[in-house]
Design a protein around this motif. Structure first.
Motif, PDB file in Angstrom:
ATOM      1  N   ALA A   4      11.199  -0.279  -4.480  1.00 33.39           N
ATOM      2  CA  ALA A   4      11.247  -0.034  -3.041  1.00 33.39           C
ATOM      3  C   ALA A   4      10.876  -1.314  -2.303  1.00 33.39           C
ATOM      4  O   ALA A   4       9.847  -1.927  -2.582  1.00 33.39           O
ATOM      5  CB  ALA A   4      10.291   1.097  -2.667  1.00 33.39           C
ATOM      6  N   TYR A   6      10.809  -3.438   1.625  1.00 34.35           N
ATOM      7  CA  TYR A   6      10.800  -3.267   3.076  1.00 34.35           C
ATOM      8  C   TYR A   6      10.933  -4.628   3.737  1.00 34.35           C
ATOM      9  O   TYR A   6      10.414  -5.628   3.253  1.00 34.35           O
ATOM     10  CB  TYR A   6       9.505  -2.581   3.527  1.00 34.35           C
ATOM     11  N   ASN A  26      14.786  -1.224   5.750  1.00 37.71           N
ATOM     12  CA  ASN A  26      14.971  -1.396   4.309  1.00 37.71           C
ATOM     13  C   ASN A  26      16.323  -2.008   3.982  1.00 37.71           C
ATOM     14  O   ASN A  26      16.861  -1.806   2.897  1.00 37.71           O
ATOM     15  CB  ASN A  26      14.784  -0.068   3.570  1.00 37.71           C
ATOM     16  N   HIS A 204       1.114  -7.758   0.930  1.00 39.15           N
ATOM     17  CA  HIS A 204       1.965  -6.657   0.493  1.00 39.15           C
ATOM     18  C   HIS A 204       1.488  -5.374   1.181  1.00 39.15           C
ATOM     19  O   HIS A 204       0.367  -5.298   1.678  1.00 39.15           O
ATOM     20  CB  HIS A 204       1.928  -6.496  -1.025  1.00 39.15           C
ATOM     21  N   ARG A 208       2.984   3.732   0.534  1.00 35.98           N
ATOM     22  CA  ARG A 208       4.321   3.973   0.010  1.00 35.98           C
ATOM     23  C   ARG A 208       5.011   5.012   0.880  1.00 35.98           C
ATOM     24  O   ARG A 208       4.381   5.955   1.330  1.00 35.98           O
ATOM     25  CB  ARG A 208       4.247   4.432  -1.447  1.00 35.98           C
ATOM     26  N   VAL A 213       4.787   3.071   5.730  1.00 37.41           N
ATOM     27  CA  VAL A 213       4.827   1.610   5.789  1.00 37.41           C
ATOM     28  C   VAL A 213       5.009   1.140   7.229  1.00 37.41           C
ATOM     29  O   VAL A 213       4.389   0.161   7.656  1.00 37.41           O
ATOM     30  CB  VAL A 213       5.955   1.079   4.883  1.00 37.41           C
ATOM     31  N   LEU A 286       4.261  -4.152  -3.922  1.00 35.41           N
ATOM     32  CA  LEU A 286       5.595  -3.520  -3.921  1.00 35.41           C
ATOM     33  C   LEU A 286       6.620  -4.416  -3.246  1.00 35.41           C
ATOM     34  O   LEU A 286       7.753  -4.496  -3.649  1.00 35.41           O
ATOM     35  CB  LEU A 286       5.526  -2.176  -3.216  1.00 35.41           C
ATOM     36  N   SER A 287       6.206  -5.052  -2.144  1.00 34.18           N
ATOM     37  CA  SER A 287       7.130  -5.912  -1.426  1.00 34.18           C
ATOM     38  C   SER A 287       6.336  -6.869  -0.581  1.00 34.18           C
ATOM     39  O   SER A 287       5.197  -6.608  -0.235  1.00 34.18           O
ATOM     40  CB  SER A 287       8.079  -5.109  -0.534  1.00 34.18           C
TER      41      SER A 287
END
Length: 290
Positions: A4, A6, A26, A204, A208, A213, A286-287
């Motif tokens: 995932a 973003y 996204n 980050h 989730r 987010v 995650l991102s």
């Protein structure tokens, strides 16, 4: 493996480096985001016209046209997609001059490419007019080897039906002020991300889910703007403004600070101890927020 990801979008004003508009999407790239963010910034600032600068990842013909319609002057560098042909000594689209009055293209050899009937639709849904030279002219042209392949019979050039928007944008980017604006853009757009990463350690997302987010980023943007306001005004002027214009605001602020202080005290008390050489508590990213 599916991860995932973003994509954070922000618009920063050039006077105080405040985030005037932000969003989390996204999408895998930024090519379609400029107009939406510029309109949001325009509404937040309450202005009739706006000058927006973005990096090359935001370049998109439809987006530039939408910005022009909404009185937004966009500055976005165009990627050089024909660099490979230019290195080979081949002619690219930029070598063909367009005559708006005659509605023809002229090739480097001086021959005319005239418009053909109908439109050709590309994979993105854009409609293009095809301009073609005469086969008899291309067949004997001394520059044919730099313009056509061995199997091609004539040269064709495709022109987007709203290409005049691109032409005006290219002329604007060729002006001396454009280079200054683009250098200024880097200092503006990267300032919030750099501040949050270096000072707050925010590299980050902790939550989730798309809406969670977005809420997390909204809080981080609010904290950044609040810190900027305190830096610009100073704590004394900020408290004086609240006391004068928002009598209840000062009380709410102090109450919120007391709650935060109490929460921090509880968190410190309950924090688990780590022992052992080199041990640490980590969270998988995650991102990237930028």
């Amino acid at each position: 493996q599916v991860v995932a990801g973003y994509n954070v979008q922000i618009a920063v004003d050039d006077r105080h480096k405040l985030i005037v508009a932000s969003n989390v999407v996204n999408d895998g790239n930024d090519s379609g985001q400029l107009h939406e963010m510029a309109v949001a910034a325009k509404e937040a600032l309450g202005v009739e016209t706006l000058q927006a600068a973005a990096d090359g990842g935001y370049y998109n013909g439809d987006t530039l046209r939408a910005c022009e319609i909404d009185d937004i002057v966009a500055y976005v560098p165009e990627a050089n997609k024909n660099n490979r042909l230019a290195k080979q000594g081949r002619f690219t689209l930029k070598d063909f001059a367009y005559d708006a009055q005659a509605d023809v293209y002229r090739c480097p050899a001086g021959a005319e490419l005239r418009p053909m009937e109908g439109y050709k639709q590309d994979v993105g849904g854009k409609l293009h007019v095809r301009y073609a030279a005469l086969q008899s002219v291309c067949g004997v042209c001394p520059l044919r080897s730099r313009c056509l392949t061995d199997k091609a019979r004539r040269r064709e050039v495709h022109r987007w039906q709203h290409q005049d928007v691109i032409d005006r944008h290219r002329a604007r980017m060729a002006e001396a002020d454009a280079a200054i604006i683009m250098r200024r853009r880097a200092a503006l757009a990267e300032h919030p991300f750099g501040t949050l990463k270096c000072r707050a350690g925010y590299r980050h997302f902790l939550l989730r889910g798309f809406q969670k987010v977005r809420g997390e980023w909204s809080l981080m943007a609010l904290c950044y703007n609040f810190a900027r306001v305190l830096s610009i005004l100073g704590l004394d002027r900020f408290l004086a403004y609240l006391a004068k214009n928002c009598p209840n605001g000062l009380n709410l602020l102090l109450t919120a600070l007391l709650h935060v202080a109490a929460w921090l005290q509880i968190s410190v008390t309950r924090r688990p101890a780590c022992s052992g050489r080199g041990s640490a508590i980590t969270r998988t990213a995650l991102s990237n927020a930028a």
